[in-house]
Each structure stands twice: as structure tokens, then as C-alpha cells.
Motif scaffolding. Structure first.
Motif: not given
Length: 85
Positions: A63-85
């Protein structure tokens, strides 16, 4: 790429922003669960997340949370690894 699920409802600008970011990051198969069309899904979302607001986003089992959580995760570089990039 892991399964991406977003709990959403009609007219929700935060849901639209989150969906747009996910698409920009290469998510092509986003499962959108509309809690306004199926009220039982709202209860499931609350049980799974402890939250009452949408969007609520899951990548795989995480669970990554809501929109703000998702945006913060992306800014911190954590979204791409979760998506398998």
C-alpha cells in the motif's frame, strides 16, 4: 511489472493526478476500483488501508497511500523500483 490497483471514485482530481503519474511511469494495466459504483469496495478499502479517502494505491501487495504519498515516493526515487524499473 507488479499489479497496480487504485481505489477511486467519479470526479476526483487527486485520482486523476495519481493515474496520470502512474501512466507517465509506464503503468499500462491499472485496475481502478470505483468505490462510488460498488459501496462494498469502500469497506474493503477501509479495512485494507485504515483510510477513508481516495485514491488509495497498491503496487503489488504494498500500500503506497494516496496521491500525495505517491508523488512523494516518486520524488524520492522509490516509485520506479516498486514498478520494476
Amino acid at each position: 511489472m507488479p499489479k497496480v490497483v487504485m481505489y477511486s471514485k467519479d470526479y476526483c482530481p487527486y485520482c486523476a493526478r495519481a493515474q496520470s503519474l502512474l501512466q507517465q511511469r509506464g503503468v499500462t494495466d491499472l485496475e481502478v476500483v470505483r468505490i462510488d459504483q460498488d459501496p462494498s469496495q469502500r469497506e474493503i478499502m477501509i479495512q485494507r488501508t485504515g483510510r477513508r479517502t481516495v485514491p488509495q494505491i497498491f503496487i503489488g501487495d504494498k500500500h503506497v497511500g494516496g496521491c500525495d504519498d505517491l508523488m512523494a515516493l516518486d520524488r524520492a526515487g522509490g516509485l520506479a523500483p516498486l514498478l520494476g524499473d
